[in-house]
Design a protein around this motif. Structure first.
Motif, PDB file in Angstrom:
ATOM      1  N   GLY A   2       0.800  -1.195   0.000  1.00 21.02           N
ATOM      2  CA  GLY A   2       0.000   0.000   0.000  1.00 21.02           C
ATOM      3  C   GLY A   2       0.831   1.241   0.000  1.00 21.02           C
ATOM      4  N   ALA A   3       0.136   2.426   0.118  1.00 18.60           N
ATOM      5  CA  ALA A   3       0.801   3.696  -0.044  1.00 18.60           C
ATOM      6  C   ALA A   3       1.884   3.934   1.001  1.00 18.60           C
ATOM      7  CB  ALA A   3      -0.217   4.835   0.021  1.00 18.60           C
ATOM      8  N   LYS A   4       1.541   3.764   2.257  1.00 20.35           N
ATOM      9  CA  LYS A   4       2.473   4.002   3.342  1.00 20.35           C
ATOM     10  C   LYS A   4       2.463   2.809   4.278  1.00 20.35           C
ATOM     11  CE  LYS A   4       3.777   8.223   2.224  1.00 20.35           C
ATOM     12  NZ  LYS A   4       5.156   8.558   1.855  1.00 20.35           N
ATOM     13  N   ALA A  43       8.082   3.310   4.376  1.00 16.86           N
ATOM     14  CA  ALA A  43       7.177   2.261   3.903  1.00 16.86           C
ATOM     15  C   ALA A  43       7.997   1.092   3.375  1.00 16.86           C
ATOM     16  CB  ALA A  43       6.246   2.779   2.814  1.00 16.86           C
ATOM     17  N   VAL A  80       5.773   8.250  -4.144  1.00 15.88           N
ATOM     18  CA  VAL A  80       4.876   8.483  -3.013  1.00 15.88           C
ATOM     19  C   VAL A  80       4.166   7.212  -2.555  1.00 15.88           C
ATOM     20  CG1 VAL A  80       4.510  10.906  -3.599  1.00 15.88           C
ATOM     21  CG2 VAL A  80       2.973   9.160  -4.543  1.00 15.88           C
ATOM     22  N   SER A  81       4.220   6.137  -3.366  1.00 14.56           N
ATOM     23  CA  SER A  81       3.542   4.897  -3.012  1.00 14.56           C
ATOM     24  C   SER A  81       4.262   3.737  -3.673  1.00 14.56           C
ATOM     25  CB  SER A  81       2.074   4.933  -3.454  1.00 14.56           C
ATOM     26  OG  SER A  81       1.424   3.702  -3.194  1.00 14.56           O
ATOM     27  N   ALA A  83       4.318  -0.811  -4.168  1.00 12.33           N
ATOM     28  CA  ALA A  83       3.646  -2.099  -4.009  1.00 12.33           C
ATOM     29  C   ALA A  83       4.501  -3.150  -4.707  1.00 12.33           C
ATOM     30  CB  ALA A  83       2.243  -2.072  -4.610  1.00 12.33           C
ATOM     31  N   GLU A  94       5.150  11.301  -7.663  1.00 11.16           N
ATOM     32  CA  GLU A  94       4.471  12.480  -7.130  1.00 11.16           C
ATOM     33  C   GLU A  94       3.562  13.139  -8.159  1.00 11.16           C
ATOM     34  OE1 GLU A  94       5.966  15.949  -4.106  1.00 11.16           O
ATOM     35  OE2 GLU A  94       7.121  15.674  -5.945  1.00 11.16           O
ATOM     36  N   ALA A 119      -2.098   6.161  -5.120  1.00  7.98           N
ATOM     37  CA  ALA A 119      -1.548   5.000  -4.422  1.00  7.98           C
ATOM     38  C   ALA A 119      -1.804   3.753  -5.253  1.00  7.98           C
ATOM     39  CB  ALA A 119      -2.172   4.854  -3.036  1.00  7.98           C
ATOM     40  N   ARG A 132      -6.518  10.048  -7.571  1.00  6.55           N
ATOM     41  CA  ARG A 132      -6.625  11.193  -6.670  1.00  6.55           C
ATOM     42  C   ARG A 132      -8.060  11.632  -6.444  1.00  6.55           C
ATOM     43  NH1 ARG A 132      -1.575  14.591  -9.360  1.00  6.55           N
ATOM     44  NH2 ARG A 132       0.111  13.409  -8.350  1.00  6.55           N
ATOM     45  N   MET A 157      -8.337   4.104   0.741  1.00  3.50           N
ATOM     46  CA  MET A 157      -7.369   3.048   1.010  1.00  3.50           C
ATOM     47  C   MET A 157      -7.772   1.796   0.261  1.00  3.50           C
ATOM     48  SD  MET A 157      -6.328   1.480   4.762  1.00  3.50           S
ATOM     49  CE  MET A 157      -5.846   3.121   5.314  1.00  3.50           C
ATOM     50  N   ASP A 159      -6.306  -2.454  -0.838  1.00  4.06           N
ATOM     51  CA  ASP A 159      -5.311  -3.511  -0.764  1.00  4.06           C
ATOM     52  C   ASP A 159      -5.794  -4.697  -1.583  1.00  4.06           C
ATOM     53  OD1 ASP A 159      -2.936  -4.704  -0.108  1.00  4.06           O
ATOM     54  OD2 ASP A 159      -3.405  -5.041   2.004  1.00  4.06           O
TER      55      ASP A 159
END
Length: 222
Positions: A2-4, A43, A80-81, A83, A94, A119, A132, A157, A159
């Motif tokens: 995931g993103a963070k 992350a 920024v993300s 996986a 970004e 993400a 976004r 969010m 997953d």
């Protein structure tokens, strides 16, 4: 995935972020646990035999197997993300673009037109992008319906599990699509959630009162 994600797990390893370092335990046959010199990590993401770290500056760190080029991703901007799938790495920049390296084994798969991504989440069978504007775009194996997420809105969010997708919207409602052979969809429609995650054949949701609910396979007591 995931993103963070400050914690992640694969079949043979677990990884987490602690005080800016990446801690990886489990099998180390490909050097995937050799992250001791990583710093400023925010992350982590685990593939089958590789691990990816994201720094606060938006840079990537890699350890482990690179036989499919999964550790060769050179970002064309700040990341920024992140996986991973078994043998691939994905990064969201970004500016909203997505890059990947390795062998994704996912078809159909074309991210060239995606330029508004916030993400990303991935499994060995599919990839889901969180845009976004709170909508999702899914690529890959849809035999079980894991990619049927177009109608979901205000998502914050997401997953991926094995042929399944779980997401959380801004109102705290849980959405589940895809493989329900083990009852993963028992969380679909749950409300007042604050976080969600997926494993291979199970899903998790954390709720505002601090409780955690799991749905799906419990063959290993997960």
């Amino acid at each position: 995935m995931g993103a963070k994600a400050v914690i992640d797990a694969s079949e043979e390893n677990s990884a987490w972020v602690q005080d800016g370092s990446a801690r990886v335990i489990g099998e180390n046959d490909a050097g995937q646990c050799d992250t001791g010199d990583w710093t400023d990590i925010v992350a982590v993401a685990l593939g089958t035999d590789h691990v990816v770290g994201l720094t606060a500056e938006g840079e990537l760190r890699f350890a482990g197997d690179d036989s499919h080029g999964q550790c060769d991703l050179v970002p064309k901007g700040k990341v920024v993300s992140i996986a991973t799938s078994a043998r691939a790495t994905f990064a969201v920049l970004e500016d909203g673009r997505v890059q990947m390296s390795g062998n994704a084994v996912i078809t159909p798969f074309d991210l060239a037109g995606e330029t508004n991504v916030a993400a990303i989440a991935a499994s060995d069978s599919h990839v889901v992008l969180l845009r976004r504007d709170g909508t999702l775009a899914a690529y890959g194996n849809n035999a079980a319906g894991a990619c049927e997420v177009d109608a979901w809105r205000d998502i914050i969010m997401v997953d991926c599990g094995y042929n399944a997708t779980i997401a959380l919207d801004a109102d705290g409602k849980v959405h589940v699509a895809g493989n329900t052979n083990y009852g993963q969809n028992a969380l679909n429609g749950a409300e007042n959630a604050v976080s969600v995650a997926a494993g291979g054949n199970f899903c998790l949701a954390v709720f505002a009162d601090g409780s955690v609910r799991a749905a799906g396979s419990n063959g290993s007591g997960q």
